[in-house]
Design a protein around this motif. Structure first.
Motif, PDB file in Angstrom:
ATOM      1  N   ILE A  14     -35.030  -6.074  39.259  1.00 38.18           N
ATOM      2  CA  ILE A  14     -35.148  -4.481  39.691  1.00 38.18           C
ATOM      3  C   ILE A  14     -36.496  -4.434  39.967  1.00 38.18           C
ATOM      4  O   ILE A  14     -36.733  -3.705  41.019  1.00 38.18           O
ATOM      5  CB  ILE A  14     -34.856  -3.454  38.632  1.00 38.18           C
ATOM      6  N   TYR A  15     -37.515  -5.024  39.243  1.00 39.61           N
ATOM      7  CA  TYR A  15     -38.952  -4.712  39.890  1.00 39.61           C
ATOM      8  C   TYR A  15     -39.131  -5.472  41.136  1.00 39.61           C
ATOM      9  O   TYR A  15     -40.046  -4.910  41.861  1.00 39.61           O
ATOM     10  CB  TYR A  15     -39.768  -5.168  38.794  1.00 39.61           C
ATOM     11  N   ASP A  16     -38.557  -6.731  41.319  1.00 41.31           N
ATOM     12  CA  ASP A  16     -38.647  -7.310  42.526  1.00 41.31           C
ATOM     13  C   ASP A  16     -38.496  -6.452  43.705  1.00 41.31           C
ATOM     14  O   ASP A  16     -38.851  -6.272  45.019  1.00 41.31           O
ATOM     15  CB  ASP A  16     -37.987  -8.555  42.681  1.00 41.31           C
ATOM     16  N   GLY A  17     -37.147  -5.710  43.540  1.00 44.37           N
ATOM     17  CA  GLY A  17     -36.538  -4.808  44.816  1.00 44.37           C
ATOM     18  C   GLY A  17     -37.491  -3.732  44.843  1.00 44.37           C
ATOM     19  O   GLY A  17     -37.699  -3.192  45.868  1.00 44.37           O
ATOM     20  N   MET A  18     -38.083  -3.064  43.725  1.00 40.92           N
ATOM     21  CA  MET A  18     -38.916  -1.963  43.874  1.00 40.92           C
ATOM     22  C   MET A  18     -40.179  -2.227  44.541  1.00 40.92           C
ATOM     23  O   MET A  18     -40.778  -1.384  45.393  1.00 40.92           O
ATOM     24  CB  MET A  18     -39.214  -1.286  42.528  1.00 40.92           C
ATOM     25  N   TYR A  35     -45.571  -3.949  40.400  1.00 43.00           N
ATOM     26  CA  TYR A  35     -44.980  -3.938  39.187  1.00 43.00           C
ATOM     27  C   TYR A  35     -44.568  -5.619  39.129  1.00 43.00           C
ATOM     28  O   TYR A  35     -44.358  -6.211  39.877  1.00 43.00           O
ATOM     29  CB  TYR A  35     -43.442  -3.464  39.268  1.00 43.00           C
ATOM     30  N   ARG A  36     -44.688  -5.960  37.711  1.00 40.68           N
ATOM     31  CA  ARG A  36     -44.746  -7.256  37.264  1.00 40.68           C
ATOM     32  C   ARG A  36     -43.360  -7.718  37.033  1.00 40.68           C
ATOM     33  O   ARG A  36     -42.309  -7.002  36.480  1.00 40.68           O
ATOM     34  CB  ARG A  36     -45.321  -7.371  35.952  1.00 40.68           C
ATOM     35  N   THR A  37     -42.844  -8.858  37.695  1.00 38.86           N
ATOM     36  CA  THR A  37     -41.595  -9.207  37.715  1.00 38.86           C
ATOM     37  C   THR A  37     -41.183 -10.145  36.653  1.00 38.86           C
ATOM     38  O   THR A  37     -39.925 -10.602  36.317  1.00 38.86           O
ATOM     39  CB  THR A  37     -41.098 -10.044  38.878  1.00 38.86           C
ATOM     40  N   ASP A  38     -42.294 -10.472  35.497  1.00 40.41           N
ATOM     41  CA  ASP A  38     -42.181 -11.450  34.525  1.00 40.41           C
ATOM     42  C   ASP A  38     -41.593 -10.385  33.146  1.00 40.41           C
ATOM     43  O   ASP A  38     -41.067 -10.979  32.180  1.00 40.41           O
ATOM     44  CB  ASP A  38     -43.070 -11.985  34.391  1.00 40.41           C
ATOM     45  N   TYR A  39     -41.530  -9.226  33.555  1.00 40.93           N
ATOM     46  CA  TYR A  39     -40.728  -8.103  32.766  1.00 40.93           C
ATOM     47  C   TYR A  39     -39.700  -7.732  33.160  1.00 40.93           C
ATOM     48  O   TYR A  39     -39.279  -7.303  34.456  1.00 40.93           O
ATOM     49  CB  TYR A  39     -41.785  -7.126  32.175  1.00 40.93           C
ATOM     50  N   ARG A  40     -38.350  -7.454  32.348  1.00 42.56           N
ATOM     51  CA  ARG A  40     -37.278  -6.928  32.663  1.00 42.56           C
ATOM     52  C   ARG A  40     -37.137  -5.310  32.916  1.00 42.56           C
ATOM     53  O   ARG A  40     -36.481  -5.105  33.644  1.00 42.56           O
ATOM     54  CB  ARG A  40     -35.890  -7.424  31.997  1.00 42.56           C
ATOM     55  N   ILE A  41     -37.699  -4.852  31.785  1.00 41.31           N
ATOM     56  CA  ILE A  41     -37.472  -3.341  31.700  1.00 41.31           C
ATOM     57  C   ILE A  41     -38.900  -2.500  31.653  1.00 41.31           C
ATOM     58  O   ILE A  41     -38.741  -1.281  32.047  1.00 41.31           O
ATOM     59  CB  ILE A  41     -36.862  -3.213  30.310  1.00 41.31           C
ATOM     60  N   ILE A  42     -39.848  -3.019  31.186  1.00 46.12           N
ATOM     61  CA  ILE A  42     -40.981  -2.283  31.033  1.00 46.12           C
ATOM     62  C   ILE A  42     -42.060  -2.086  31.977  1.00 46.12           C
ATOM     63  O   ILE A  42     -43.337  -1.730  31.922  1.00 46.12           O
ATOM     64  CB  ILE A  42     -41.582  -2.430  29.632  1.00 46.12           C
TER      65      ILE A  42
END
Length: 271
Positions: A72-76, A163-170
């Motif tokens: 999701i953060y990659d998409g954002m 946004y950091r992509t090494d985190y899934r949620i935060i």
């Protein structure tokens, strides 16, 4: 062509029905100074057909893509790269704006973070309204969060800061802490309901993952002694004595500035 005040970014993966609900809520807005960007993660449930139809009908959809991504953060991040608005607003598939006039009621006045209220929907009859505080300090963000689907973020805060992509949620929480607490960016709460939030999403159904990720980030970025001291200060503020003292000395409004200075000073000392 004049750049829009607002870039609405929607990330989607195999949630065609939720995506349609999100699109309808955007199309119904009386506010028109926006662009819409959709980043789809190569969905196979009809989402691409929905986006194609929407693109043919609406001039507000300025960019869309459907391709595999890294979460999701990659998409954002992809959405931000194509955004031209002064403010960035993430309204992901399944989430929808509260009513048709909500965007028109917001003044985009160059405040770095503008945050309203969010309604978390659990069922047709059950919900919870999330109301952020009027002022933000480090203690609040270390324990809680600002509702992302009710937050309008100045585009400048994404310059050289994805946004950091090494985190899934935060990763959105990390972005808040870094900008609002460590960098002291401006913040404003507007007491209106902005959006309804789909509580079946990843961040809602995997609370333990989010907690573990937050603890991991805190351990890596905030020295233990500082974090423990902040928690002690928070417990003191919540006590009877802690609530009386600010009223007596009439300096309550300076508390958050002092906390920030203490955190930054202790960080420099311990490093």
């Amino acid at each position: 062509m004049k750049e829009p005040s607002l870039s609405i970014i929607t990330v989607n993966f195999n949630n065609n029905l939720g995506l349609q609900k999100t699109i309808r809520s955007i199309q119904s807005q009386s506010y028109t100074d926006y662009e819409h960007i959709i980043i789809d993660a190569n969905s196979m449930d009809g989402s691409k057909e929905t986006i194609t139809k929407y693109s043919a009908e609406s001039s507000y959809l300025s960019y869309w893509v459907s391709e595999p991504d890294k979460g999701i953060y990659d998409g954002m991040n992809k959405g931000v790269k194509h955004a031209k608005g002064k403010y960035i607003y993430f309204l992901n598939s399944g989430d929808y704006l509260f009513d048709e006039n909500v965007l028109a009621s917001i003044s985009f006045d160059d405040t770095a973070y503008i945050c309203g209220n969010m309604r978390m929907i659990f069922s047709d009859t059950e919900y919870e309204d999330i109301v952020p505080p009027e002022k933000i300090d480090g203690l609040f963000l270390l324990k809680s969060f600002l509702p992302h689907p009710a937050s309008f973020i100045h585009h400048s805060l994404f310059v050289n800061q994805e946004y950091r992509t090494d985190y899934r949620i935060i990763s959105d929480w990390i972005h808040m802490v870094d900008n609002l607490v460590l960098k002291g960016c401006s913040y404003k709460h507007i007491n209106i309901l902005i959006s309804n939030f789909d509580s079946t999403g990843l961040s809602s159904t995997n609370g333990s993952i989010g907690l573990n990720e937050r603890n991991k980030w805190i351990k890596e970025n905030i020295p233990v002694r500082i974090y423990d001291s902040l928690m002690e200060l928070d417990n003191f503020k919540s006590s009877i004595l802690g609530s009386i003292i600010p009223m007596v000395n009439e300096k309550r409004r300076h508390t958050q500035k002092r906390i920030k200075k203490i955190v930054l000073l202790l960080s420099k000392i311990l490093k």
